[in-house]
Write a protein that holds these residues in place. Sequence first.
Motif, short mmCIF file in Angstrom:
data_model
loop_
_atom_site.label_atom_id
_atom_site.label_comp_id
_atom_site.label_asym_id
_atom_site.label_seq_id
_atom_site.Cartn_x
_atom_site.Cartn_y
_atom_site.Cartn_z
N HIS A 39 -9.63 -23.79 -12.80
CA HIS A 39 -9.77 -25.09 -13.46
C HIS A 39 -11.08 -25.13 -14.22
O HIS A 39 -12.00 -24.36 -13.96
N TYR A 40 -11.13 -26.03 -15.17
CA TYR A 40 -12.33 -26.24 -15.97
C TYR A 40 -13.04 -27.54 -15.61
O TYR A 40 -14.16 -27.77 -16.03
N ALA A 41 -12.37 -28.41 -14.88
CA ALA A 41 -12.98 -29.68 -14.49
C ALA A 41 -14.07 -29.45 -13.45
O ALA A 41 -14.09 -28.43 -12.75
N ARG A 42 -14.97 -30.39 -13.35
CA ARG A 42 -16.01 -30.31 -12.34
C ARG A 42 -16.20 -31.66 -11.68
O ARG A 42 -15.88 -32.71 -12.27
N VAL A 43 -16.66 -31.64 -10.45
CA VAL A 43 -16.94 -32.88 -9.73
C VAL A 43 -18.28 -33.42 -10.21
O VAL A 43 -19.29 -32.71 -10.17
N THR A 44 -18.28 -34.66 -10.69
CA THR A 44 -19.53 -35.28 -11.15
C THR A 44 -20.11 -36.22 -10.11
O THR A 44 -21.32 -36.46 -10.10
N GLN A 45 -19.27 -36.77 -9.25
CA GLN A 45 -19.72 -37.56 -8.10
C GLN A 45 -18.94 -37.10 -6.88
O GLN A 45 -17.71 -37.12 -6.89
N ALA A 46 -19.65 -36.69 -5.86
CA ALA A 46 -19.00 -36.06 -4.71
C ALA A 46 -18.31 -37.06 -3.78
O ALA A 46 -17.36 -36.72 -3.10
N GLY A 47 -18.79 -38.31 -3.75
CA GLY A 47 -18.24 -39.26 -2.79
C GLY A 47 -18.69 -38.94 -1.38
O GLY A 47 -19.51 -38.05 -1.14
N ASN A 48 -18.12 -39.66 -0.40
CA ASN A 48 -18.56 -39.52 0.99
C ASN A 48 -17.45 -39.11 1.94
O ASN A 48 -17.56 -39.30 3.15
N ASP A 49 -16.36 -38.55 1.40
CA ASP A 49 -15.25 -38.16 2.26
C ASP A 49 -15.60 -36.90 3.05
O ASP A 49 -16.44 -36.10 2.65
N GLU A 50 -14.91 -36.73 4.19
CA GLU A 50 -15.05 -35.48 4.93
C GLU A 50 -14.46 -34.34 4.11
O GLU A 50 -13.43 -34.51 3.44
N PRO A 51 -15.07 -33.15 4.12
CA PRO A 51 -14.46 -32.03 3.41
C PRO A 51 -13.15 -31.62 4.06
O PRO A 51 -12.99 -31.69 5.28
N LEU A 52 -12.21 -31.20 3.25
CA LEU A 52 -10.92 -30.76 3.76
C LEU A 52 -11.02 -29.38 4.40
O LEU A 52 -10.36 -29.09 5.40
N ALA A 53 -11.84 -28.51 3.82
CA ALA A 53 -11.91 -27.13 4.27
C ALA A 53 -13.25 -26.53 3.87
O ALA A 53 -13.98 -27.08 3.05
N SER A 54 -13.55 -25.38 4.44
CA SER A 54 -14.62 -24.55 3.92
C SER A 54 -13.95 -23.36 3.26
O SER A 54 -12.96 -22.82 3.78
N ILE A 55 -14.46 -22.95 2.11
CA ILE A 55 -13.79 -21.89 1.37
C ILE A 55 -14.71 -20.70 1.16
O ILE A 55 -15.94 -20.83 1.09
N ALA A 56 -14.08 -19.54 1.07
CA ALA A 56 -14.75 -18.30 0.73
C ALA A 56 -13.98 -17.66 -0.42
O ALA A 56 -12.80 -17.99 -0.66
N ASP A 57 -14.64 -16.76 -1.14
CA ASP A 57 -13.93 -16.08 -2.22
C ASP A 57 -13.06 -14.97 -1.64
O ASP A 57 -12.96 -14.78 -0.41
N GLY A 58 -12.40 -14.23 -2.51
CA GLY A 58 -11.45 -13.24 -2.06
C GLY A 58 -12.05 -12.12 -1.25
O GLY A 58 -11.34 -11.44 -0.49
#
Length: 441
Positions: A392-411
């Motif tokens: 994707h090319y979009a980016r988060v400009t305001q993160a908000g205060n929600d709990e993260p869904l997951a932790s991610i790592a690259d391949g």
Amino acid sequence: MTARGLIIGAPRSGSGKTTITIGLLRALARRGLTLRGAKSGPDYIDPGFHAAATGTPGLNLDSWAMHPELLRSLAAEAAHSADVLIIESAMGLFDGIPSDSGRSGAAADLARDFGIPVLLVLDVSGQSQTAAVVASGFAGFDPRVRIAGVVLNRVGSERHVRLAGEAIEKRGIRVVGAVPRDEAMQLPERHLGLVQAEEHAGISDHIDRLADAIENAIDLDAVLEIAAPVAIPSGSDGAALSPPGQRIAIARDAAFTFVYPHVAAHWRAAGAELVPFSPLADEAPAQDCDVCWLPGGYPELHAGKIASAARFKTGIADFARTRPVHGECGGYMVLGKALEDADGVTHEMLGLLGHSTSFAKRKMNLGYRRATLAHDCVLGGKGEVVRGHEFHYARVTQAGNDEPLASIADGQGREIGPSGGRRGHVSGSFFHAIARDETAR
């Protein structure tokens, strides 16, 4: 019925693989053969073109994201449902990531592990005899990956064909065709790749023109001759994503399109019903469904219409009070508070999660991902690992205060950090899920 198989490979993206694959699929189907097309890697656009060319379902075969058992299961099913299975490589034939043997994500893994020969597409514009160096390099790089033939693409003249073709054949590599330069054969593109098949008016007519060109340029009898019988051991679908519910309301229109064919097929095979609705037509998810899924797509191109879809916004908010709603990539953007389009105009979104995103402040995010789920959700249980992809090319400009869904790592396992958000029954992230990671169990 067991198919003969062939992989369409190339040295790089932009060599003309997709155009030649689509035309070849339709040209062979005209002979009364049943064709199946597949795409190596996580591309979710090209399988739509393969389906349009053949009239049979498209498919992804991803050696990194899919457990080998699942990969074998999907490939074997495709091979047993067709006369010819043609797999289009993503990027270059050997392009993947450093990983365990056979799990790089490259099309070469499929050629090596399933014994499927490769038809190499060489863009020879700007060269002639040098094409033989490229072809012979591919032929000798890995003895387990067999280059069975070459198609010269974007040739300029008969002399060009002769110079390049004779040099390649002197190296013992068969040339089965030469496709002239023709801008009319090109398919339109946008920021995430090709404009999707269902968005083309008259797509079947265009594919017929590609097939006409392929019939004139490529020896189809030679193509069938070099294709080899596909013998794939039976596998298991145990690593497939489980259906998130019995009746799944799924957004489906020009803004929400990115659903992997194997995911939807497995959900249906497991007994789930997919109930489509169109946010762009101001439709709400059916209230007799027990989960709602917002796929990726192009909401940034339709942000104004989504923002004004009052029935959709009210209906999905009501749904989310009691049942799960999940968004992937574009769907995640719509679940947030606001979306800024490419012109810098900000549109109010659903506000079911607290983040805001921008397509005006572009930043490309691309790559395989391993997501470790922080909570029980529609993708699996807390602590489970899911393999997938971000593009994707979009980016988060305001993160908000929600709990993260997951932790991610690259391949390759390098930690990236928290991903997405979760609030009540609502969850989402930029991550596209492909399969469960059985190796993490």
